[in-house]
Design an enzyme around this catalytic site. Structure first.
Site, PDB file in Angstrom:
ATOM      1  N   SER A 190       0.864  -1.183   0.000  1.00  0.00           N
ATOM      2  CA  SER A 190       0.000   0.000   0.000  1.00  0.00           C
ATOM      3  C   SER A 190       0.898   1.229   0.000  1.00  0.00           C
ATOM      4  CB  SER A 190      -0.836  -0.035   1.286  1.00  0.00           C
ATOM      5  OG  SER A 190      -1.384   1.229   1.591  1.00  0.00           O
ATOM      6  N   TYR A 194      -2.641  -0.932  10.171  1.00  0.00           N
ATOM      7  CA  TYR A 194      -2.622  -1.111   8.709  1.00  0.00           C
ATOM      8  C   TYR A 194      -1.234  -0.796   8.155  1.00  0.00           C
ATOM      9  CZ  TYR A 194      -4.244  -0.834   3.860  1.00  0.00           C
ATOM     10  OH  TYR A 194      -4.418  -1.035   2.509  1.00  0.00           O
TER      11      TYR A 194
HETATM   12  P1  NDP Z   1     -11.961  -4.872  -0.729  1.00  0.00           P
HETATM   13  O1  NDP Z   1     -12.541  -4.650   0.612  1.00  0.00           O
HETATM   14  O2  NDP Z   1     -12.757  -4.581  -1.947  1.00  0.00           O
HETATM   15  O3  NDP Z   1     -11.393  -6.331  -0.863  1.00  0.00           O
HETATM   16  C1  NDP Z   1     -10.795  -7.017   0.209  1.00  0.00           C
HETATM   17  C2  NDP Z   1     -10.888  -8.480  -0.100  1.00  0.00           C
HETATM   18  O4  NDP Z   1     -10.245  -9.228   0.930  1.00  0.00           O
HETATM   19  C3  NDP Z   1     -12.330  -8.946  -0.182  1.00  0.00           C
HETATM   20  O5  NDP Z   1     -12.490  -9.628  -1.410  1.00  0.00           O
HETATM   21  C4  NDP Z   1     -12.493  -9.875   1.006  1.00  0.00           C
HETATM   22  O6  NDP Z   1     -13.297 -10.982   0.639  1.00  0.00           O
HETATM   23  C5  NDP Z   1     -11.057 -10.331   1.262  1.00  0.00           C
HETATM   24  N1  NDP Z   1     -10.830 -10.664   2.666  1.00  0.00           N
HETATM   25  C6  NDP Z   1     -10.839  -9.830   3.736  1.00  0.00           C
HETATM   26  N2  NDP Z   1     -10.623 -10.536   4.855  1.00  0.00           N
HETATM   27  C7  NDP Z   1     -10.469 -11.828   4.491  1.00  0.00           C
HETATM   28  C8  NDP Z   1     -10.245 -13.033   5.188  1.00  0.00           C
HETATM   29  N3  NDP Z   1     -10.105 -13.068   6.526  1.00  0.00           N
HETATM   30  N4  NDP Z   1     -10.158 -14.193   4.487  1.00  0.00           N
HETATM   31  C9  NDP Z   1     -10.300 -14.183   3.144  1.00  0.00           C
HETATM   32  N5  NDP Z   1     -10.502 -13.073   2.416  1.00  0.00           N
HETATM   33  C10 NDP Z   1     -10.600 -11.916   3.082  1.00  0.00           C
HETATM   34  O7  NDP Z   1     -10.623  -3.995  -0.719  1.00  0.00           O
HETATM   35  P2  NDP Z   1      -9.510  -3.681  -1.819  1.00  0.00           P
HETATM   36  O8  NDP Z   1      -9.770  -4.385  -3.078  1.00  0.00           O
HETATM   37  O9  NDP Z   1      -9.361  -2.213  -1.800  1.00  0.00           O
HETATM   38  O10 NDP Z   1      -8.237  -4.276  -1.095  1.00  0.00           O
HETATM   39  C11 NDP Z   1      -7.496  -5.382  -1.585  1.00  0.00           C
HETATM   40  C12 NDP Z   1      -6.075  -5.273  -1.062  1.00  0.00           C
HETATM   41  O11 NDP Z   1      -5.483  -4.091  -1.572  1.00  0.00           O
HETATM   42  C13 NDP Z   1      -5.967  -5.183   0.453  1.00  0.00           C
HETATM   43  O12 NDP Z   1      -4.838  -5.886   0.879  1.00  0.00           O
HETATM   44  C14 NDP Z   1      -5.791  -3.697   0.692  1.00  0.00           C
HETATM   45  O13 NDP Z   1      -5.143  -3.437   1.884  1.00  0.00           O
HETATM   46  C15 NDP Z   1      -4.951  -3.338  -0.496  1.00  0.00           C
HETATM   47  N6  NDP Z   1      -4.915  -1.943  -0.861  1.00  0.00           N
HETATM   48  C16 NDP Z   1      -6.042  -1.255  -1.233  1.00  0.00           C
HETATM   49  C17 NDP Z   1      -5.962   0.055  -1.623  1.00  0.00           C
HETATM   50  C18 NDP Z   1      -7.127   0.840  -2.105  1.00  0.00           C
HETATM   51  O14 NDP Z   1      -6.983   2.060  -2.322  1.00  0.00           O
HETATM   52  N7  NDP Z   1      -8.270   0.236  -2.325  1.00  0.00           N
HETATM   53  C19 NDP Z   1      -4.677   0.767  -1.621  1.00  0.00           C
HETATM   54  C20 NDP Z   1      -3.580  -0.041  -1.221  1.00  0.00           C
HETATM   55  C21 NDP Z   1      -3.705  -1.338  -0.857  1.00  0.00           C
HETATM   56  P3  NDP Z   1     -14.432 -11.585   1.649  1.00  0.00           P
HETATM   57  O15 NDP Z   1     -15.142 -10.424   2.237  1.00  0.00           O
HETATM   58  O16 NDP Z   1     -15.233 -12.464   0.773  1.00  0.00           O
HETATM   59  O17 NDP Z   1     -13.673 -12.376   2.656  1.00  0.00           O
END
Ligand code: NDP
Length: 254
Positions: A144, A157
């Site tokens: 990130s 985070y």
């Molecule tokens: P979302 O909330 O859209 O996606 C997060 C995903 O993680 C979901 O699909 C969720 O699926 C899954 N998830 C969360 N907890 C668990 C768990 N315990 N087990 C399995 N799956 C899990 O967020 P983003 O797409 O934005 O984030 C994706 C990644 O990118 C993360 O690591 C985030 O920190 C990182 N990121 C995002 C940024 C942004 O601006 N959006 C910037 C920088 C990094 P489900 O709910 O089905 O479990």
């Protein structure tokens, strides 16, 4: 020679049922790999599977809570059973809790660290034997801007995402001899469910990001497809241990 051809390869994308994970899964699928998307929410996965199906590859959802070691191991073994191999692992699942540091409970700290960092370690450990046996593999960890910068609302985070970069370097050195490349991607601000919540919670975040990002806009999940295709394919065979910002210039500007 097609440096990006992934025909016959198999990729696991944690959190691939939406957001950045789906954008990365689409990039890898567009190069021909079969895709397993893993997460907890099977309903959300249905539309992701439809999107991936349109790219003409096999795709399936495996339910997994990646904070649990047994789920990480089952995810890899079920993928190997279904598709015969595991070549690519994208450790993308993540979460955030936004508070001032003095307000976090110990449970909240562990929840963020377990979801963002420990899960990536556990899935990498689970996938290593299959990749070693196959003669190589690709691991892609999601950091990130908080791997580089701090923010008052993001202590666990930022700790987890800083940890992702250092874990990536350590794994890359450990497994280079097995022809496994381990790299991190550092997304800028991307429009997803996670950041929709952030925009509700953090005052003026939306316009701050627009102003602060040199390209003048938020990213979209599709902006992550190209870097995923690169790091999953033989185009990146001499690239390991690095952390690539995909951020519209955010990390290069003051
Ligand atoms: P979302 O909330 O859209 O996606 C997060 C995903 O993680 C979901 O699909 C969720 O699926 C899954 N998830 C969360 N907890 C668990 C768990 N315990 N087990 C399995 N799956 C899990 O967020 P983003 O797409 O934005 O984030 C994706 C990644 O990118 C993360 O690591 C985030 O920190 C990182 N990121 C995002 C940024 C942004 O601006 N959006 C910037 C920088 C990094 P489900 O709910 O089905 O479990």
């Amino acid at each position: 020679m097609n440096l990006f051809d992934l025909t016959g390869k198999v990729a696991i994308v944690t959190g691939g049922n939406g957001g950045i994970g789906l954008g990365m899964a689409e990039g890898i699928a567009s190069c021909g790999a079969s895709i397993v998307i893993a997460g907890r929410n099977a309903e959300k996965a249905q539309s992701a599977l439809q999107a991936l199906g349109k790219l003409g590859v096999q795709a399936r959802f495996i339910r997994a809570d990646v904070t649990r070691k047994a789920d990480c191991q089952a995810l890899v073994s079920q993928t190997a059973e279904a598709f015969g191999r595991v070549d690519i692992l994208v450790n993308n699942a993540g979460t955030s809790i936004r508070k001032m540091p003095q307000e976090f409970t110990e449970e909240e700290w562990h929840h963020v660290l377990d979801t963002n960092l420990t899960s990536a370690f556990l899935c990498s450990q689970a996938a290593y034997p299959a990749m070693k046996q196959a003669g190589g593999g690709k691991m892609i960890n999601i950091g990130s801007m908080m791997s580089l910068f701090g923010a008052p609302f993001a202590t666990p985070y930022a700790a987890s995402k800083g940890g992702i970069v250092q874990m990536t370097r350590a794994l890359a050195t450990a497994w280079a001899g097995d022809n496994i490349q381990v790299n991190a991607v550092l997304p800028g601000w991307i429009d997803t469910e996670l950041t929709q919540r952030a925009r509700e919670q953090v005052n003026e975040l939306h316009t701050h990001v627009e102003r602060r990002t040199p390209v003048g806009r938020w990213g979209v999940p599709r902006d992550m497809s190209g870097v995923a295709a690169f790091l999953a394919s033989s185009a990146s065979d001499f690239v390991t241990g690095t952390a690539i910002p995909v951020d519209g210039g955010f990390s290069t500007a003051i």
